[in-house]
Design an enzyme around this catalytic site. Sequence first.
Site, mmCIF file in Angstrom:
data_model
loop_
_atom_site.group_PDB
_atom_site.id
_atom_site.type_symbol
_atom_site.label_atom_id
_atom_site.label_comp_id
_atom_site.label_asym_id
_atom_site.label_seq_id
_atom_site.Cartn_x
_atom_site.Cartn_y
_atom_site.Cartn_z
ATOM 1 N N LYS A 120 4.925 5.024 -4.280
ATOM 2 C CA LYS A 120 6.119 4.264 -3.885
ATOM 3 C C LYS A 120 6.018 2.823 -4.370
ATOM 4 O O LYS A 120 7.002 2.251 -4.879
ATOM 5 C CB LYS A 120 6.258 4.286 -2.355
ATOM 6 N N ASN A 121 4.846 2.214 -4.218
ATOM 7 C CA ASN A 121 4.699 0.796 -4.547
ATOM 8 C C ASN A 121 4.646 0.533 -6.043
ATOM 9 O O ASN A 121 4.674 -0.618 -6.473
ATOM 10 C CB ASN A 121 3.469 0.221 -3.855
ATOM 11 N N CYS B 235 8.348 -3.457 7.296
ATOM 12 C CA CYS B 235 7.416 -3.340 8.422
ATOM 13 C C CYS B 235 7.102 -4.703 9.028
ATOM 14 O O CYS B 235 7.002 -5.703 8.324
ATOM 15 C CB CYS B 235 6.114 -2.696 7.957
ATOM 16 N N ASP C 113 -3.687 -1.557 3.108
ATOM 17 C CA ASP C 113 -2.872 -0.390 3.425
ATOM 18 C C ASP C 113 -3.698 0.812 3.877
ATOM 19 O O ASP C 113 -3.142 1.831 4.270
ATOM 20 C CB ASP C 113 -2.020 0.011 2.213
ATOM 21 N N ARG D 160 5.202 -12.123 4.616
ATOM 22 C CA ARG D 160 4.955 -11.991 3.189
ATOM 23 C C ARG D 160 5.821 -13.054 2.527
ATOM 24 O O ARG D 160 6.929 -12.780 2.075
ATOM 25 C CB ARG D 160 5.334 -10.591 2.683
ATOM 26 N N ARG E 251 9.302 6.332 5.189
ATOM 27 C CA ARG E 251 9.562 5.326 4.162
ATOM 28 C C ARG E 251 8.606 5.472 2.980
ATOM 29 O O ARG E 251 8.965 5.118 1.847
ATOM 30 C CB ARG E 251 9.418 3.906 4.731
#
Length: 426
Positions: free
Chosen positions: A22-23, A120, A308, A125, A400
């Site tokens: 995803k990232n 989240c 993560d 950030r 997600r």
Amino acid sequence: MDKFVVRGGNPLLGTIKVSGAKNSALPCMAAAILTEDEVILENIPQVNDIETERKLLTSMGAEVELGYGRAQHRTRIKCAILSDPVAKYEIVKTMRASSLVLGPLIARTGIARVAMPGGCAIGGRPIDLHINGLEAMGATITQDHGYLEARADRLKGAHIVFDKITVTGTEDLLMAATLAEGESVFENCAREPEVTDLAALLIAMGAKIEGAGTGTIRIQGVSKLHGARHRINPDRIEAGTFLIAGAITGGDLNVDCCEPKHLGALITKLEQCGVKIDVGADHVRVRSGGELKAADITTEEYPGFPTDMQAQYMALATQAEGTSTVIENIFENRFMHVQELIRMGANISISGRTATVRGKTPLQSAAVMCSDLRASASLVLAALVADGETILDRVYHLDRGYEHFEEKLRGVGAQIRRMGDVFGKK
């Protein structure tokens, strides 16, 4: 609101396949903004953040086709016309990656209006690094009613030293620099595989980039980029989550279709915990080596131990003999899973950015609440070894970023279902 019901006690046995990252997929989808031509991305994961990104690009005027059937993990994006270069709040409020369209939008169209990021609630950030970098490249940026508006006739190359390592900041400015006038040099860059993956796509589109994956990246701006086809990297965090799932349940699990060289820090730590690891070209097999042993971790930027994976590792630490210290250096509010683990019987104390986990403690089923994406995964892992049935609420966080998570786990022996399903069905 969806819930998971997990009955613990089964070792995970068999093979589980890892989806695309995803990232990596999100910045690569944003990179399609930089050209009028078609960009084809393969190995796209079917997760909610990808659908949000599709809606975002479509709202700007792009044509986005998410594949189904035989082409179910492929997307075609064509941004021939960007009639409305705005990242609207109602679309991006659930996704942190909204800031990734800021750089490519201003580079391509000269104007961008982007809602401040959501996602989240794991800590700040700051987008300041994006703003400072774009201003150094000649953009004028204002903030109004929760939106950032950026304008520039054409960005100009700049020498930028990031105050701190930032993955999205590196990616955003890297995309912007590809169409800037002259050379850009970025220092103290993020070295994550997701940055390297994005750079590979941009190079395939005609960008001139050197040094991606190192601390210094050089970009020679070009006047135009063209279409390309690119395959997204495997998801290293999904792979790591499944490795811990195999280890915590005392199973024999082959995690397939992954990139082992992206998992070095985690593999090393699992071996310290007494887990048997066999590494192949595109798979990692994890097997029980007897009792798990405690080991400390400190989260760091890549190639260090990933933030993560911190929550998932903490679930494992509850089942390890001895005391493990977990230090979170990346996000200031990433221990929200701790209270839920304690509800299940874990012995964890927190002091600032340090969590102390005393094991081995038997975990018991409970009703628990998912607070963010990786916290959700950690609670599933804990539930896999808990006595009885655990009910996890708010699993939309997990949707997600993990593709068909419960189905993949069921395929290797886990008893997990969404509320309303029947055990044994896939």
